[in-house]
Design a protein around this motif. Structure first.
Motif, PDB file in Angstrom:
ATOM      1  N   TYR A  85       0.812  -1.210   0.000  1.00 13.16           N
ATOM      2  CA  TYR A  85       0.000   0.000   0.000  1.00 13.16           C
ATOM      3  C   TYR A  85       0.852   1.269   0.000  1.00 13.16           C
ATOM      4  CZ  TYR A  85      -3.517  -3.406   1.298  1.00 13.16           C
ATOM      5  OH  TYR A  85      -4.346  -4.503   1.313  1.00 13.16           O
TER       6      TYR A  85
ATOM      7  N   LEU B 161      -6.144   0.963  -3.825  1.00 11.12           N
ATOM      8  CA  LEU B 161      -5.150   0.526  -4.802  1.00 11.12           C
ATOM      9  C   LEU B 161      -5.503   0.929  -6.231  1.00 11.12           C
ATOM     10  CD1 LEU B 161      -4.463  -3.091  -3.473  1.00 11.12           C
ATOM     11  CD2 LEU B 161      -3.056  -1.066  -3.137  1.00 11.12           C
TER      12      LEU B 161
ATOM     13  N   ARG C  89      -3.727   0.036  -9.786  1.00 11.40           N
ATOM     14  CA  ARG C  89      -4.387  -1.159 -10.314  1.00 11.40           C
ATOM     15  C   ARG C  89      -5.868  -0.827 -10.509  1.00 11.40           C
ATOM     16  NH1 ARG C  89      -3.053  -6.498 -10.851  1.00 11.40           N
ATOM     17  NH2 ARG C  89      -4.768  -7.991 -10.831  1.00 11.40           N
TER      18      ARG C  89
ATOM     19  N   GLU D  83      -9.301  -2.254  -8.731  1.00 14.35           N
ATOM     20  CA  GLU D  83      -9.066  -2.926  -7.453  1.00 14.35           C
ATOM     21  C   GLU D  83      -9.782  -2.214  -6.314  1.00 14.35           C
ATOM     22  OE1 GLU D  83      -7.697  -6.104  -5.293  1.00 14.35           O
ATOM     23  OE2 GLU D  83      -7.345  -5.756  -7.437  1.00 14.35           O
TER      24      GLU D  83
END
Length: 359
Positions: free
Chosen positions: A159, A190, A194, A197
């Motif tokens: 993270y 995220l 990504r 996500e």
């Protein structure tokens, strides 16, 4: 149970002293602001700031500037160059680069200044650690490695992490071992790296807003290998957003200091509307609050302010790259008075002083 105290009832207050540092119009390294400094005393006994310098394109470096003091009050700075810039692969991405928002702590137990900073590299902002004997030459220890605890069901290394800072004195950790404590602030979203996500917290986390965590590094391990300062273990939540001025998130400020009540920790709270987690924001408000942590068990909050100690009320705090920001990052004693250095609207650096309220 933590006591929530109105600003008037909290034992400490913040009083503005003035504007300390503004960007130089003809310096390309400062085109987008000077802000959010670290600090420390050099071998010469002088007080120095380590400001974040933001160049065109939001590329950040860390400079060094001697604090000019008159009659015991910081009134300006003397710039003395750059001490850290994005040079490593993990500090430079295809579309971004930066070494940002240093927090510095002098640790007498190891005789070094320790800096945490945000390395804004190819996978977004992650915390890194560096050490120095003189505030000028910094040895990188690399990005933080987070020890895995299966009971927590989380790998914090996945993270984004910001607002990290070391305590100045060793403590006996929850495991009974003398340790160096460090504060951190993971972010569960995220989606920036990504897409799709989204927010992906540990299974047990109910409040997914960014909160202050505390971790530990065994002191004997650091004395054997200084690189251990970048290996954090024993993670636990210290404090989450609770008060109205912390509606969106909170994060630690300067290194905590010992006071009669325990540890005094300044922090920031954020309200408004966030657009993404990495973009420069325009509709948020950052204000400074404070907590008292238990002296022997600093992972426990004794009391905290229910209202800010300092809000964005002046023109310099309200107008800048990111409007309405008071962001404390450094604290130093001058002639018995604790002065707090803070970012103003992500553009300038201001100074306030800590005042103890009458009992």
């Amino acid at each position: 149970m933590t006591d929530a105290l109105a600003a008037a009832d909290f034992p400490y207050a913040l009083e503005r002293v003035g504007l300390l540092m503004t960007p130089l119009a003809d310096d390309p390294f400062e085109a987008e602001g000077v802000l959010n400094p670290g600090s420390g005393r050099g071998p010469d006994g002088e007080l120095y700031l380590l400001p974040r310098l933001v160049a065109t394109g939001n590329v950040s470096r860390i400079g060094i500037a001697r604090v000019v003091v008159e009659d015991g009050v910081p009134v300006g700075v003397e710039r003395q160059g750059i001490v850290l810039e994005p040079e490593r692969t993990w500090e430079v991405g295809a579309q971004n680069a930066g070494v940002e928002d240093p927090r510095t702590t002098f640790l007498p137990a190891i005789g070094l200044h320790v800096m945490t900073y945000v390395a804004y590299g190819p996978l977004g902002p992650h915390t890194a650690v560096a050490v120095s004997e003189d505030l000028r030459e910094w040895r990188r220890l690399g990005p933080v490695r987070f020890g895995y605890d299966d009971a927590l069901d989380v790998d914090l290394g996945l993270y984004f992490n910001k607002d990290c800072v070391f305590f100045p004195e060793p403590v006996v950790g929850p495991d009974g071992i003398e340790s160096i404590a460090v504060l951190q602030r993971p972010v569960w979203d995220l989606s920036e790296i990504r897409p799709g996500e989204g927010v992906h917290p540990p299974s047990w986390v109910e409040d997914t807003r960014p909160s202050i965590w505390i971790s530990f590094v065994h002191l004997d391990r650091v004395r054997e290998d200084i690189g251990a300062l970048a290996e954090w273990r024993g993670h636990r939540v210290l404090a989450g957003p609770e008060m109205p001025f912390e509606e969106l998130k909170i994060g630690a400020g300067p290194a905590p200091i010992r006071v009669p009540e325990g540890w005094l920790l300044l922090h920031h709270g954020v309200t408004g509307e966030l657009v993404g987690s990495l973009a420069q924001q325009q509709n948020v408000n950052y204000a400074a609050g404070a907590m008292i942590l238990e002296a022997e068990r600093p992972w426990e909050v004794v009391s905290r302010t229910s209202e800010p100690l300092l809000s964005a009320d002046t023109e310099d705090e309200q107008s800048g790259i990111v409007p309405n920001v008071v962001f404390p990052t450094a604290m130093e004693e001058i002639d018995g008075v604790q002065y707090v250095f803070y970012g103003m609207a992500d553009s300038k650096i201001g100074v306030a002083k800590i005042v103890r309220r009458s009992a």
